[in-house]
Design a protein around this motif. Structure first.
Motif, short mmCIF file in Angstrom:
data_model
loop_
_atom_site.label_atom_id
_atom_site.label_comp_id
_atom_site.label_asym_id
_atom_site.label_seq_id
_atom_site.Cartn_x
_atom_site.Cartn_y
_atom_site.Cartn_z
N THR A 339 1.03 -1.16 0.09
CA THR A 339 0.06 0.09 0.00
C THR A 339 0.61 1.41 0.02
OG1 THR A 339 -1.78 -1.01 1.33
CG2 THR A 339 -1.99 1.22 1.33
N THR A 342 2.59 1.72 -3.41
CA THR A 342 1.71 2.16 -4.52
C THR A 342 1.44 3.71 -4.32
OG1 THR A 342 0.74 0.01 -4.59
CG2 THR A 342 -0.68 1.87 -5.45
N ILE A 348 1.93 0.36 -9.96
CA ILE A 348 1.10 -1.12 -9.43
C ILE A 348 1.89 -1.96 -8.64
CG2 ILE A 348 -0.52 -2.89 -10.39
CD1 ILE A 348 -0.51 -1.13 -12.89
N GLU A 355 -4.78 -1.79 -3.91
CA GLU A 355 -5.37 -0.80 -4.76
C GLU A 355 -4.82 0.59 -4.43
OE1 GLU A 355 -9.58 -0.77 -4.21
OE2 GLU A 355 -9.86 -2.71 -5.15
N SER A 356 -4.73 1.66 -5.24
CA SER A 356 -4.42 2.70 -5.14
C SER A 356 -5.42 4.02 -4.96
CB SER A 356 -3.49 3.09 -6.34
OG SER A 356 -3.24 4.59 -6.25
N GLU A 357 -5.19 5.13 -4.12
CA GLU A 357 -6.27 6.11 -4.10
C GLU A 357 -6.14 7.00 -5.43
OE1 GLU A 357 -5.58 8.02 -0.55
OE2 GLU A 357 -5.85 6.47 0.67
N ASN A 362 -5.34 3.35 -10.25
CA ASN A 362 -6.22 2.24 -9.90
C ASN A 362 -6.59 1.63 -11.14
OD1 ASN A 362 -6.79 0.91 -7.55
ND2 ASN A 362 -8.78 1.61 -7.63
N GLY A 365 -4.32 -0.55 -12.99
CA GLY A 365 -4.11 -1.89 -12.15
C GLY A 365 -5.34 -3.01 -12.64
N LYS A 366 -6.49 -2.27 -12.66
CA LYS A 366 -7.62 -2.95 -13.11
C LYS A 366 -7.47 -3.49 -14.41
CE LYS A 366 -10.82 -1.01 -9.63
NZ LYS A 366 -11.93 -0.50 -9.31
#
Length: 426
Positions: A339, A342, A348, A355-357, A362, A365-366
């Motif tokens: 975390t 990132t 990533i 997950e990233s803010e 983000n 990454g998805k």
């Protein structure tokens, strides 16, 4: 009177000595001495000179639980890192913790006996096999903790797209039409130069899957069921040639700094590069609104995001502090580290589920989880001397200079791969 002064001074000094001795016995200076003797200093070698401040934050977090392990991040210049590291390792020296180049270069260090096996390191079992493959030796042992996943895709300037009434393309024909419209507006569509070869293998990694078909072709060629002279691969080279009409003027003389500047200053609408550029671009132009899209397929397949493990961390087999180094690598497998990494690096994490803010990071990454295809030349064809990856770079440079035809490029790439890659020698 002088004798009295001398006696008083002598008595006072004796008192100070006794007091100091008592202080030592009660643990004052003695405790500091023991802490110094028990502490160790680890050095981390890397090519990421720009990340020093962020790594210090990581180290500070690690030291909250491990105050007796001093960690020093000592990166070298990107272009000099491999030479410096290899020279040190050959002399039985080098950093305690080594930032491994992914795939072939890192695996070669493992095979040469320079790295400590990490199969007993807790936390490695959370990574997918294809992620661990980036630093797995020929002996099937694991030698690295994966750090991050890199992606390549087409970045674009959202504001420019909005002003020109452009939308993200859904087909290859739409992508070509988009380029045409941008060019007619008097703007360079694609910020790409051909001076530096690595930019060309990277760009082919973005464009190529849209033509050779992505994962299906990768599976076939790595199994030796097709080759680089096939129609599928040839079409990927033809596409690279066709796109040159949308590159900047005098693109043959432009390198990384030139094309990055073109993009963040608004002289070009699109930029085919990697996820590590996000923070760099934002620093250069805080007002830049970045978007990205996967290159749409020209053969009826799903669009793809090209991904790979862009580095792992290993332990120097000659290190005198392997236990301490393992503690640091153990920390690098945790959710806390993933975390923090990132958020600090805007990259990533290789740790699944992090997950990233940051909305853009983000989304990438998805996309990498759902639309991933490997950077084929780096992951599978970085072997040979010169490597097949280096071969496609020099061949594409020759093509853009008008010295090679697309057919000659594909033929030479095949000859290179066939010289060392056994499945293609059948």
């Amino acid at each position: 009177m002088n004798r009295m002064k001398a006696f008083t001074l002598t008595s006072f000094l004796a008192f100070i000595l006794v007091l100091s001795a008592c202080s030592s016995e009660s643990g004052g200076n003695s405790g500091d001495s023991e802490a110094s003797e028990d502490s160790v200093t680890l050095t981390i070698g890397s090519w990421r000179t720009e990340d020093k401040a962020s790594y210090q934050k990581i180290i500070d977090k690690f030291n909250e639980e491990n105050p007796d392990i001093n960690v020093e991040f000592k990166p070298s210049k990107n272009t000099e890192y491999n030479t410096i590291l290899n020279t040190a390792l050959q002399s039985g020296e080098g950093p305690d913790i080594i930032h491994l180049r992914p795939y072939t270069p890192g695996i070669e260090l493992a095979d040469a006996g320079y790295l400590e096996p990490l199969d007993d390191l807790e936390g490695l079992d959370q990574y997918p096999d294809e992620t661990l493959a980036a630093s797995k030796g020929s002996d099937d042992k694991h030698y690295g903790v994966p750090l991050n996943m890199s992606t390549t895709q087409m970045f674009y300037n959202k504001k420019m797209f909005e002003e020109m009434g452009l939308e993200e393309p859904q087909t290859w024909d739409e992508f070509m039409a988009l380029n045409e419209k941008i060019k007619k507006e008097g703007t360079t569509p694609i910020a790409l130069g051909t001076k530096e070869g690595w930019l060309l293998s990277l760009s082919h990694g973005i464009i190529g899957p849209a033509h050779y078909g992505g994962n299906e072709f990768v599976d076939q060629i790595t199994a030796g069921e097709t080759d680089f002279t096939s129609d599928e691969f040839q079409s990927s080279i033809d596409a690279m040639d066709e796109l040159k009409q949308f590159f900047p003027e005098n693109y043959e003389g432009l390198g990384m700094e030139d094309i990055r500047t073109m993009f963040f200053t608004g002289d070009a609408a699109m930029f085919p590069l990697g996820s590590w550029e996000i923070e760099v671009l934002r620093e250069m132009n805080p007002d830049l609104e970045l978007g990205f899209f996967p290159i749409p397929s020209a053969v009826g397949k799903e669009p793809t995001i090209t991904t790979w493990v862009d580095g792992s961390y290993a332990i120097n087999a000659s290190s005198e502090h392997k236990d301490a180094a393992k503690k640091f690598l153990q920390f690098m497998t945790t959710e806390e580290f993933g975390t923090m990494f990132t958020e600090e690096f805007k990259m990533i994490s290789a740790i699944p589920g992090i997950e990233s803010e940051d909305e853009l990071v983000n989304a990438l990454g998805k996309a990498a989880e759902e639309q991933s295809t490997p950077y084929m030349m780096l992951v599978h064809f970085a072997g040979g001397n010169p490597s097949t990856k280096a071969t496609i770079e020099t061949e594409l440079q020759g093509m853009y200079l008008g010295e090679r035809t697309p057919e000659e490029v594909a033929k030479t790439v095949q000859e290179s791969a066939q010289s060392w890659y056994e499945p293609l020698q059948k």
